[in-house]
Enzyme design. Structure first.
Site, PDB file in Angstrom:
ATOM      1  N   SER A 151      11.262  -0.483   4.545  1.00  0.00           N
ATOM      2  CA  SER A 151      10.501   0.432   5.492  1.00  0.00           C
ATOM      3  C   SER A 151      10.159  -0.368   6.288  1.00  0.00           C
ATOM      4  O   SER A 151      10.946  -0.109   7.158  1.00  0.00           O
ATOM      5  CB  SER A 151       8.597   0.412   4.354  1.00  0.00           C
ATOM      6  OG  SER A 151       7.570   0.680   5.135  1.00  0.00           O
ATOM      7  N   ASP A 227       5.770   9.132  -1.351  1.00  0.00           N
ATOM      8  CA  ASP A 227       5.401   8.591  -0.460  1.00  0.00           C
ATOM      9  C   ASP A 227       4.140   8.957   0.538  1.00  0.00           C
ATOM     10  O   ASP A 227       4.130   9.876   1.208  1.00  0.00           O
ATOM     11  CB  ASP A 227       6.338   8.460   0.443  1.00  0.00           C
ATOM     12  CG  ASP A 227       6.697   6.920   1.307  1.00  0.00           C
ATOM     13  OD1 ASP A 227       5.795   6.476   1.883  1.00  0.00           O
ATOM     14  OD2 ASP A 227       7.099   6.159   1.582  1.00  0.00           O
ATOM     15  N   HIS A 260       6.582   4.923  -2.308  1.00  0.00           N
ATOM     16  CA  HIS A 260       6.701   3.557  -1.053  1.00  0.00           C
ATOM     17  C   HIS A 260       6.713   2.776  -1.871  1.00  0.00           C
ATOM     18  O   HIS A 260       7.040   1.467  -1.571  1.00  0.00           O
ATOM     19  CB  HIS A 260       5.535   3.678  -0.401  1.00  0.00           C
ATOM     20  CG  HIS A 260       6.163   3.160   1.022  1.00  0.00           C
ATOM     21  ND1 HIS A 260       6.963   3.873   1.869  1.00  0.00           N
ATOM     22  CD2 HIS A 260       5.799   1.932   1.714  1.00  0.00           C
ATOM     23  CE1 HIS A 260       7.125   2.446   2.792  1.00  0.00           C
ATOM     24  NE2 HIS A 260       6.430   1.730   2.200  1.00  0.00           N
TER      25      HIS A 260
END
Length: 282
Positions: A151, A227, A260
């Site tokens: 991320s 995600d 995620h």
């Protein structure tokens, strides 16, 4: 000789050691904590290292506790170095509104130029220069380096590799913030850390750097198709288009059903470790 590294804790793991260290940082102007996994091979001499950059709200602990990377790292003889995600401590400013996506835990791996952030928020310099220097001087870790992250940390890994040709032998990312100039997380962070002029943001955006990089280091990127942040924040399709336009090698794996979380990272971390191990061989 006295070492500047203060051992905080250690745990035996797959024949090696997971350790946490604390030290005074010149780059960030505060005390920093980082984690290291030293595989069993480190007892015989320096081993190559994967530098792992975590995402928003994380510390050095998240990846080491949740990713399940130690077993394969021990097999491959790779150290894992996991820094914190921001400076911390007395006098280090956080988000004025108390939000989680900026400030403490959200350094974005840039070197801030704007007050009051520029005093402490120099995470790029810390990750690229200061931390490897300390690690390679005081621990059995060699200058053979790879870098990866998730991320915000995936953004950081891509930018560190693209800005510093020759410093890393390989790079990968999980669900990176690919085009921070054009997403809410990145725009908030960059406007505070780097100022209001978007032209100053380009040097910290992987999609902008791809066209001008002096090294075509292959990129391995995994992205979960379930995600929640995919469309609004991560934009892997922009990275894919930038790589295609520049002729930059990219393996973008879209993983159906994955989100995620660290369940996603744990599912594919072995692939990434083996990707790096192949590049880190003598």
């Amino acid at each position: 000789m006295t070492t500047p590294l203060i051992l905080v804790s250690e745990n035996r793991s797959f024949g090696g050691w997971h350790r946490r260290y604390r030290h005074a940082s010149a780059a960030t102007g505060c005390t920093m904590t980082f984690a290291v996994y030293l595989p069993p091979q480190a007892e015989a001499g320096p081993v190559p290292a994967l530098y792992w950059l975590s995402g928003l709200t994380c510390t050095d602990e998240n990846f080491m506790q949740k990713a399940g990377a130690q077993r394969v790292a021990a097999e491959l003889g790779i150290a894992i170095i996991a820094p914190d995600t921001s400076p911390r401590g007395d006098g280090v400013p956080g988000d004025p509104e108390g939000a989680w996506d900026f400030g403490l835990g959200a350094g974005f791996y840039v070197d801030a130029t704007q007050a009051p952030w520029s005093t402490h928020y120099r995470m790029h310099d810390y990750v690229v220069n200061e931390l490897p220097c300390l690690v390679e001087k005081h621990l059995p870790v060699s200058p053979r380096r790879a870098i990866s992250g998730h991320s915000m940390g995936g953004h950081g890994a891509l930018v560190c590799a693209l800005r510093h040709p020759g410093r890393y032998r390989s790079v990968s990312a999980f669900a990176p913030i690919s085009h921070p100039m054009d997403c809410p997380w990145g725009q908030k962070a960059f406007s505070h850390y780097l100022g209001a002029d978007p032209t100053h943001w380009k040097a910290w955006d992987a999609c902008e750097l791809i066209a001008q990089t002096q090294e075509r280091l292959p990129l391995l990127v995994d992205q979960g198709e379930a995600d929640n942040f995919l469309a609004g924040q991560l934009k892997p399709e922009v990275l894919e288009a930038a790589c295609t336009a520049a002729g930059h090698p990219l393996t973008l794996r879209r993983q159906p059903g994955y989100d995620h979380s660290y369940y996603f990272i744990a599912s594919f971390i072995e692939d990434h470790l083996r990707h790096h191990a192949a590049a880190l061989k003598d």
